[in-house]
Every structure is written in C-alpha cells, then in structure tokens.
Scaffold this active site. Structure first.
Site, PDB file in Angstrom:
ATOM      1  N   SER A   1      29.553  -9.948  46.484  1.00 16.31           N
ATOM      2  CA  SER A   1      30.695  -9.138  46.896  1.00 16.31           C
ATOM      3  C   SER A   1      30.210  -7.783  47.393  1.00 16.31           C
ATOM      4  O   SER A   1      29.149  -7.296  46.975  1.00 16.31           O
ATOM      5  CB  SER A   1      31.647  -8.929  45.709  1.00 16.31           C
TER       6      SER A   1
ATOM      7  N   TYR B   1      32.002  -6.316  36.874  1.00 16.36           N
ATOM      8  CA  TYR B   1      32.059  -7.168  38.071  1.00 16.36           C
ATOM      9  C   TYR B   1      31.071  -6.653  39.113  1.00 16.36           C
ATOM     10  O   TYR B   1      30.281  -7.407  39.682  1.00 16.36           O
ATOM     11  CB  TYR B   1      33.480  -7.191  38.643  1.00 16.36           C
TER      12      TYR B   1
END
Length: 253
Positions: free
Chosen positions: A137, A147
């Site tokens: 990401s 994350y």
C-alpha cells in the site's frame, strides 16, 4: 498454461486478479476464508474462460492453514508460476484502542503469512523462474499505526527479494495502491464518504491489477498505480513524518 495462486481471492483486488489472469488463460488456485464466494468465483471463471480453478479455504492467521497453502506452493509436480499475496484486512481504531489480539492477527496475516508463502514459493521458483506480487500500500511510505508498518515491511522485503532472486529468474513486486474501490473499507464498517478523501483520489480495481501485473512482468520491485500516488510517495519521502502522519489520519489507504 501458467498457474497462479492468489490469497484473499474471494473479493476485491484478489477477485480482480483472478478474473484478469483467467482472461489470460492462467490456471488458478484461489485461497480465502469463505468457501461460498470462492466456489462462486471458481465456477464463474471455469465457465467463462475454460481454465482450471482449485479452491483452498484457509485463514492465514492460523498456522496450520498457512502450512497447507505453503505445501501447495512447494508441490514440484504441479508448480505455481505466480504467487499473489493479497490477503489482508484493516483495523478500525488507532493502535492503543484496538484489541491486542486483533493487532497480532493483523500482523500474522500481513507479514508472517506473506513471508511464509514467499519462502515456500521460492523452493520451486528458483529452479524454474516465477513471479511474486505482494499487495502492499501507499500507506507503507507513510507513518501511521501498524497497518503502515506492516506494509512498509512488505515493501522493503520485496525490494530486497527482487534484487536477490532476479538472478534465479524470480521477480518480486510490491504493489502499492492508494484508496481503491473494493470491499476493504466496507469490512471495517467504513463507507467511501467517511474517509474524508476526495473522489479523484480513488482508484478502480482493474486499473490497480493491470498495473501490478505489468510491472511484475517488467521485473519492477515496486509498483505504484497512477501518477497522483507516485507524486504522493515522492512527497512523503521529503516531508516531515509529523506532517505526513497527521494527514494520514484522515483516511485508511
């Protein structure tokens, strides 16, 4: 025909990878936790494209399930040519507000399972060539909770592995989309409007997957779909972390 194994294949980017690869006449091994959506997708792809589709139900936060998928990747009699490490999920709160067991499961799926499956795939790919795509990401370039940390690890490891194993004919690519129209945010109970992100920042899954497959074929270590996200990553490298992490709180990439 080549064979691709895709984790998190029941929806979102995983399902889109399956559809695009089936159109390219690749046989498929689809991995996810839910058997119903997997079987539906498998039937669709067999009917539409005449490819072989194998289904494996597995929760990649569970060690025994990861071992079953890894064993399939090590099968030299029916080898896998492309591994797509796509399984993952987000957590709705900041680190200190999430349940620590959820955080550990999050780490296992994003980092440990991806590492174990890469290791298994390399056992056969080093002898015959192959490709690995790790779905990371843009968040991996920005400081924000676990994350971001997990995706940063995946990007760094992919860069090293791509350089290390290219001599064996294996490419490793970290695909780094930004906000994309998938079920990822819905599973956290968030709608697009709640993200506080302008409409033009959202990408479409087919665009993300096409870019990832192209860059993997070109042997690139990092793939960032769209010029706007390339610009964001470049800025993130020079702006203070305190600023980029503050901006990142507005949404989940």
């Amino acid at each position: 025909m080549p064979t691709a194994l895709i984790t998190g294949a029941s929806a979102g980017l995983g399902a889109e990878f399956a559809r695009q690869l089936a159109r390219r006449r690749a046989d498929l091994i689809l991995v996810a936790r839910s058997i119903g959506p997997l079987e539906e997708l498998a039937a669709e792809l067999r009917s539409a494209h005449g490819v072989a589709v194998e289904v494996i139900t597995a929760d990649l936060a569970v060690a025994d399930d990861v071992d079953r998928v890894a064993a399939r990747l090590r099968d030299e009699d029916d080898p896998v040519d492309l591994l797509v490490n796509n399984a993952g999920f987000g957590l709705p709160l900041q680190f200190a507000d999430n349940d620590i067991d959820d955080e550990v499961r999050h780490l296992r799926v994003h980092v440990e399972a991806s590492m174990r499956l890469m290791h298994a795939a390399l056992q056969t790919m080093r002898r015959r060539g192959g490709r690995i795509i790790n779905v990371a990401s843009v968040a991996g370039f920005i400081s924000r909770s676990t994350y971001s940390a997990c995706k940063s690890w995946l990007i760094g490891f992919s860069r090293w592995a791509n350089a290390e194993y290219s001599r064996d004919g294996v490419s490793v690519t970290a695909l780094c989309p930004g906000f994309a129209h998938t079920t990822f945010h819905e599973r956290m109970g968030l709608e697009q409007g709640e993200e506080g992100v302008p409409r033009f920042m959202w990408l479409h899954a087919p665009e993300v997957v096409r870019t990832g497959l192209r860059d993997a074929a070109l042997g690139r270590a990092v793939s960032i779909p769209s010029l706007r996200y390339k610009a964001i990553v470049a800025l993130a490298g020079i702006l203070p972390r305190s600023l980029t992490s503050g901006v990142a709180r507005r949404g989940r990439v």
